[in-house]
Structure formats: structure tokens, C-alpha cells
Design a protein around this motif. Structure first.
Motif, PDB file in Angstrom:
ATOM      1  N   ASP A  33     -24.528  -6.536 -45.539  1.00  0.00           N
ATOM      2  CA  ASP A  33     -24.703  -8.226 -46.079  1.00  0.00           C
ATOM      3  C   ASP A  33     -25.764  -8.097 -47.066  1.00  0.00           C
ATOM      4  O   ASP A  33     -25.792  -8.975 -47.766  1.00  0.00           O
ATOM      5  N   ARG A  34     -26.971  -7.304 -46.950  1.00  0.00           N
ATOM      6  CA  ARG A  34     -28.005  -7.272 -47.646  1.00  0.00           C
ATOM      7  C   ARG A  34     -27.666  -7.001 -48.995  1.00  0.00           C
ATOM      8  O   ARG A  34     -28.242  -7.646 -50.247  1.00  0.00           O
ATOM      9  N   ASN A  35     -26.902  -5.731 -49.186  1.00  0.00           N
ATOM     10  CA  ASN A  35     -26.604  -5.559 -50.514  1.00  0.00           C
ATOM     11  C   ASN A  35     -25.585  -6.534 -51.273  1.00  0.00           C
ATOM     12  O   ASN A  35     -25.772  -6.598 -52.206  1.00  0.00           O
ATOM     13  N   GLU A  36     -24.892  -7.180 -50.508  1.00  0.00           N
ATOM     14  CA  GLU A  36     -24.074  -8.257 -51.215  1.00  0.00           C
ATOM     15  C   GLU A  36     -24.766  -9.356 -51.613  1.00  0.00           C
ATOM     16  O   GLU A  36     -24.628  -9.838 -52.759  1.00  0.00           O
ATOM     17  N   LYS A  37     -25.886  -9.809 -50.812  1.00  0.00           N
ATOM     18  CA  LYS A  37     -26.806 -10.566 -51.310  1.00  0.00           C
ATOM     19  C   LYS A  37     -27.555 -10.415 -52.431  1.00  0.00           C
ATOM     20  O   LYS A  37     -27.676 -11.170 -53.442  1.00  0.00           O
ATOM     21  N   LYS A  38     -28.054  -9.170 -52.551  1.00  0.00           N
ATOM     22  CA  LYS A  38     -28.691  -8.603 -53.524  1.00  0.00           C
ATOM     23  C   LYS A  38     -27.756  -8.665 -55.018  1.00  0.00           C
ATOM     24  O   LYS A  38     -28.398  -9.110 -55.842  1.00  0.00           O
ATOM     25  N   ALA A  39     -26.792  -8.208 -54.717  1.00  0.00           N
ATOM     26  CA  ALA A  39     -25.767  -8.315 -55.618  1.00  0.00           C
ATOM     27  C   ALA A  39     -25.424  -9.881 -56.414  1.00  0.00           C
ATOM     28  O   ALA A  39     -25.274 -10.051 -57.577  1.00  0.00           O
ATOM     29  N   ASP A  48     -19.113 -18.272 -52.752  1.00  0.00           N
ATOM     30  CA  ASP A  48     -17.733 -18.516 -52.932  1.00  0.00           C
ATOM     31  C   ASP A  48     -17.367 -18.207 -54.136  1.00  0.00           C
ATOM     32  O   ASP A  48     -16.235 -18.782 -54.634  1.00  0.00           O
ATOM     33  N   ALA A  49     -17.753 -17.441 -55.046  1.00  0.00           N
ATOM     34  CA  ALA A  49     -17.655 -16.804 -56.280  1.00  0.00           C
ATOM     35  C   ALA A  49     -16.279 -16.308 -56.123  1.00  0.00           C
ATOM     36  O   ALA A  49     -15.846 -15.382 -55.398  1.00  0.00           O
ATOM     37  N   ALA A  50     -15.391 -16.522 -57.102  1.00  0.00           N
ATOM     38  CA  ALA A  50     -14.138 -15.831 -57.234  1.00  0.00           C
ATOM     39  C   ALA A  50     -14.127 -14.530 -58.296  1.00  0.00           C
ATOM     40  O   ALA A  50     -15.250 -14.460 -58.868  1.00  0.00           O
ATOM     41  N   ASP A  84     -19.096  -4.113 -58.852  1.00  0.00           N
ATOM     42  CA  ASP A  84     -18.172  -3.330 -58.269  1.00  0.00           C
ATOM     43  C   ASP A  84     -18.256  -3.489 -56.641  1.00  0.00           C
ATOM     44  O   ASP A  84     -17.138  -3.795 -55.983  1.00  0.00           O
ATOM     45  N   LEU A  85     -19.312  -3.802 -56.391  1.00  0.00           N
ATOM     46  CA  LEU A  85     -19.600  -4.241 -54.563  1.00  0.00           C
ATOM     47  C   LEU A  85     -18.792  -5.629 -54.612  1.00  0.00           C
ATOM     48  O   LEU A  85     -18.144  -5.675 -53.521  1.00  0.00           O
ATOM     49  N   LEU A  86     -19.044  -6.281 -55.349  1.00  0.00           N
ATOM     50  CA  LEU A  86     -18.575  -8.006 -55.058  1.00  0.00           C
ATOM     51  C   LEU A  86     -16.913  -7.842 -55.167  1.00  0.00           C
ATOM     52  O   LEU A  86     -16.350  -8.444 -54.457  1.00  0.00           O
ATOM     53  N   LEU A  87     -16.576  -6.966 -56.122  1.00  0.00           N
ATOM     54  CA  LEU A  87     -15.178  -6.941 -56.516  1.00  0.00           C
ATOM     55  C   LEU A  87     -14.394  -6.420 -55.248  1.00  0.00           C
ATOM     56  O   LEU A  87     -13.340  -6.752 -54.819  1.00  0.00           O
ATOM     57  N   ALA A  88     -15.205  -5.332 -54.910  1.00  0.00           N
ATOM     58  CA  ALA A  88     -14.535  -4.749 -53.789  1.00  0.00           C
ATOM     59  C   ALA A  88     -14.484  -5.542 -52.469  1.00  0.00           C
ATOM     60  O   ALA A  88     -13.767  -5.464 -51.688  1.00  0.00           O
ATOM     61  N   ARG A  89     -15.507  -6.243 -52.358  1.00  0.00           N
ATOM     62  CA  ARG A  89     -15.432  -7.379 -51.147  1.00  0.00           C
ATOM     63  C   ARG A  89     -14.348  -8.252 -51.239  1.00  0.00           C
ATOM     64  O   ARG A  89     -13.652  -8.768 -50.255  1.00  0.00           O
ATOM     65  N   SER A  91     -11.715  -7.859 -52.827  1.00  0.00           N
ATOM     66  CA  SER A  91     -10.235  -7.275 -52.680  1.00  0.00           C
ATOM     67  C   SER A  91     -10.103  -7.146 -51.014  1.00  0.00           C
ATOM     68  O   SER A  91      -8.937  -7.148 -50.493  1.00  0.00           O
ATOM     69  N   ASP A  92     -11.134  -6.646 -50.263  1.00  0.00           N
ATOM     70  CA  ASP A  92     -10.907  -6.473 -49.022  1.00  0.00           C
ATOM     71  C   ASP A  92     -10.752  -7.912 -48.333  1.00  0.00           C
ATOM     72  O   ASP A  92      -9.813  -7.852 -47.343  1.00  0.00           O
ATOM     73  N   GLN A  93     -11.204  -9.041 -48.837  1.00  0.00           N
ATOM     74  CA  GLN A  93     -10.841 -10.337 -48.210  1.00  0.00           C
ATOM     75  C   GLN A  93      -9.572 -10.765 -48.459  1.00  0.00           C
ATOM     76  O   GLN A  93      -8.917 -11.446 -47.680  1.00  0.00           O
ATOM     77  N   ARG A  94      -9.066 -10.561 -49.658  1.00  0.00           N
ATOM     78  CA  ARG A  94      -7.652 -10.665 -50.043  1.00  0.00           C
ATOM     79  C   ARG A  94      -6.621 -10.098 -49.046  1.00  0.00           C
ATOM     80  O   ARG A  94      -5.611 -10.383 -48.809  1.00  0.00           O
ATOM     81  N   ASP A  95      -6.932  -8.604 -48.909  1.00  0.00           N
ATOM     82  CA  ASP A  95      -5.939  -7.843 -48.133  1.00  0.00           C
ATOM     83  C   ASP A  95      -5.939  -8.303 -46.631  1.00  0.00           C
ATOM     84  O   ASP A  95      -5.033  -7.865 -45.824  1.00  0.00           O
ATOM     85  N   SER A  96      -7.002  -8.819 -45.919  1.00  0.00           N
ATOM     86  CA  SER A  96      -7.218  -8.943 -44.586  1.00  0.00           C
ATOM     87  C   SER A  96      -6.332 -10.483 -44.272  1.00  0.00           C
ATOM     88  O   SER A  96      -5.932 -11.119 -45.073  1.00  0.00           O
TER      89      SER A  96
END
Length: 96
Positions: A33-39, A48-50, A84-89, A91-96
Motif C-alpha cells: 500500500d505504501r508503494n502504491e501510494k508513492k507511485a 480511482d485512476a483508470a 508498472d506497479l499501478l498497471l499491475a494493480r 489488472s489484478d483488480q480486473r481479474d478479481s
């Protein structure tokens, strides 16, 4: 005072043995979560960025920090890692 310090030290060691992390690591939250916030902060994005928002923000940032425009290679690598981190997140949310 010595008894209190001993109890705190034992509690810290017990936490490390049981949870696998020190108490201050547990209080700091999830490193992902910290890494995502930093990104998100680096790219200037909200939670909520797409997908297209991430790509556009990355493109704008790269234009600013590219070595040909006075930036550094490190800044480009940070921008790419954030994208890369945000796009991976996403894609993970889309797959869930």
C-alpha cells in the motif's frame, strides 16, 4: 523500569516469532500500500485512476524527467516502476 523494558523486549520478540514481523512493521501498514501510494503521488494520480489515466500521467512525467530534457536515468526508472506497479494493480483488480 528494567522490568518494563524487559516485558516490552519480550513482547517484541514474541510478535516477531508469531507474526513474522516486528511490531513497528505491523503498525506501519502493508508495504504494498505504501508503494502504491508513492507511485500514485509520483504520477499525480488519485486512487480511482483508470488504465488510460496511468498511461497519460506516465507519459507526461517521462517528458519532464527524460535525460534528453535534463532529467536522470533514475527518475525514468522510478516513473517506469510506478507505472508498472499501478498497471499491475489495475489488472489484478480486473481479474478479481
Amino acid at each position: 523500569m528494567v522490568k518494563l523494558l524487559t516485558i516490552v523486549a519480550l513482547a517484541c520478540v514474541a510478535c516477531k516469532l508469531l507474526a513474522g514481523r516486528w511490531p513497528w512493521e505491523l503498525l506501519a501498514g502493508d508495504p504494498r500500500d505504501r508503494n502504491e501510494k508513492k507511485a500514485r503521488n509520483l504520477l499525480g494520480l488519485s486512487r480511482d485512476a483508470a488504465y488510460d489515466d496511468v498511461i497519460e500521467a506516465h507519459r507526461r512525467l517521462i517528458q519532464k524527467v527524460h535525460p534528453d530534457r535534463g532529467g536522470t536515468n533514475e527518475a525514468v526508472h522510478e516513473a517506469n516502476a510506478a507505472r508498472d506497479l499501478l498497471l499491475a494493480r489495475l489488472s489484478d483488480q480486473r481479474d478479481s
